[in-house]
Design an enzyme around this catalytic site. Sequence first.
Site, PDB file in Angstrom:
ATOM      1  N   MET A  20       0.814  -1.213   0.000  1.00 22.99           N
ATOM      2  CA  MET A  20       0.000   0.000   0.000  1.00 22.99           C
ATOM      3  C   MET A  20       0.853   1.271   0.000  1.00 22.99           C
ATOM      4  O   MET A  20       2.035   1.238   0.313  1.00 22.99           O
ATOM      5  CB  MET A  20      -0.930   0.015   1.218  1.00 22.99           C
ATOM      6  CG  MET A  20      -1.959  -1.100   1.238  1.00 22.99           C
ATOM      7  SD  MET A  20      -3.002  -1.070   2.715  1.00 22.99           S
ATOM      8  CE  MET A  20      -4.019   0.385   2.403  1.00 22.99           C
ATOM      9  N   HIS A  21       0.199   2.379  -0.358  1.00 24.28           N
ATOM     10  CA  HIS A  21       0.675   3.752  -0.112  1.00 24.28           C
ATOM     11  C   HIS A  21       1.801   4.248  -1.028  1.00 24.28           C
ATOM     12  O   HIS A  21       2.036   5.453  -1.102  1.00 24.28           O
ATOM     13  CB  HIS A  21       1.161   3.931   1.334  1.00 24.28           C
ATOM     14  CG  HIS A  21       0.255   3.406   2.383  1.00 24.28           C
ATOM     15  ND1 HIS A  21      -1.069   3.792   2.499  1.00 24.28           N
ATOM     16  CD2 HIS A  21       0.456   2.518   3.387  1.00 24.28           C
ATOM     17  CE1 HIS A  21      -1.620   3.165   3.530  1.00 24.28           C
ATOM     18  NE2 HIS A  21      -0.711   2.399   4.084  1.00 24.28           N
ATOM     19  N   ASP A  29      -2.837  -4.897  -0.161  1.00 19.05           N
ATOM     20  CA  ASP A  29      -2.405  -6.179   0.400  1.00 19.05           C
ATOM     21  C   ASP A  29      -3.200  -6.583   1.631  1.00 19.05           C
ATOM     22  O   ASP A  29      -3.554  -7.767   1.788  1.00 19.05           O
ATOM     23  CB  ASP A  29      -0.902  -6.184   0.679  1.00 19.05           C
ATOM     24  CG  ASP A  29      -0.420  -5.044   1.566  1.00 19.05           C
ATOM     25  OD1 ASP A  29      -1.245  -4.240   2.049  1.00 19.05           O
ATOM     26  OD2 ASP A  29       0.809  -4.946   1.772  1.00 19.05           O
TER      27      ASP A  29
END
Length: 500
Positions: A81-82, A239
């Site tokens: 992520m991110h 995820d």
Amino acid sequence: MKYVIGIDLGTSAVKVLLVNQEGTVCSEVSKEYPLIQSQSGFSEQDPEDWVTQTIAALKDLVRTADVAVEDIEGISYSGQMHGLVLLDAQNQVLRNAILWNDTRTTKQCKQITETLGEKLLSITRNVALEGFTLPKLLWVKENEPDLFNQAVTFVLPKDYVRFRMTGKLGMDYSDAAGTLLLDVIAGAWSTEICETFDIPIALCPALTESFDVVGTLLPNVTDETGLSETTKVFAGGADNACGAVGAGILSDGDTMCSIGTSGVVLSFEENQHRDFRGKVHFFNHAKENSYYAMGVTLAAGFSLSWFKGTFAPDESYEELLSDLRESPAGARGLIFTPYLAGERTPYADAMIRGSFIGIDGNHKRPDFTRAVIEGITFSLKESIELFRSEGKVIRRIVSIGGGAKNDDWLQIQADIFNATVLKLENEQGPGMGAAMLAAFGCGWFDSLEACARKFTRVTKEFQPSTPTVRQYEELYQVYRQVYPSTKSVSAQLNQFRHEQ
């Protein structure tokens, strides 16, 4: 027999799974790629490495799986992520991706918090932390303005790999929720946040559901991998959302404990009005019109790998964890706090560091091993207690990851969490969740829940023991005193950590 492929783009490697209609993993391939850490606090990767290694993994999978490629009906993705991937007008990458574990953006997080105040929570349902994408965008805007001005869109890691495989740009809601730019409840990019920080909303890609088909494979990808041009490609998810799908966390009360390098406690949430006030993350799920609350321990499995590497480098994890049977619950009065890399939930403190508290001359290595395992689990319990304090009923928890590989640790989880802990037969984490999204998208099942009933099977249940639960509850109250008691000490010691 028909098949789907789940692609899990992790921080250190990509793993691809070939899964059949029974939910059996028929083949899997993993390929690693490097981190780029040019200075303290920086964590980057070259997106081209993701693409190269994903294609290589798929090629190996097709070559070794011994199935007809026409029978592989769908592909979907799970991803770290991110991470910020900036693209120019020709969809070329402008710089290395800035990853979720990059900590350079403390200044930008403070700016976001001070500028938006309570509006940030009301729109995004999350507080500003260094891991999120918006602070990274602001850092590039401030420190690399020429690059920022060339940017036409941004995507997250798995979305870039999917783009390179299909030619289609986009982002699913579960990953968009981790950018700090999404109105989580409205399911739309926040015009207010973009305008506040002078970020063109056109930078934000089109949004899609995780199970939506986004296209088929480009000719160069079919040539390189051997896959069929008729294989459907689905959007995929973050995820943690995919890990939840893979563990069957799809209805109210379902909760998952995932212990990898970091540790996650994730609970399904249908009530969009439940307000955790930023104490835990609140994200869109990969299941349509649903959410999950999530607490994070930054150094969960990492604490164990650090302990093993430092004190038992020549032993296997199985040998090390046999210590658990030689030390009683409570490790004879020894407590460990797993703050080796700071902490996320419930403290969001990058400066705090770990401790062993209560050492005396009678402690042996098994006591230290048990204290490490109990400390990791106590940290995860703090997230569970935050959920319970807001009215969530948590009686059963699916445990996945490294923490699910040892039965003694699973029993410790049951006793510390005071909940039944479930172990799955075929636990493949986010990669399995990605495969399930493809299976559902291909029409194998009429719901994700039906897919989960077929694909996830419980092999063991660990019940909490009442006397041990009581003992751990007393010790947990002591554990909770360690953070406020050592916060100032950790800050003072920080200057010495960087001295040569």
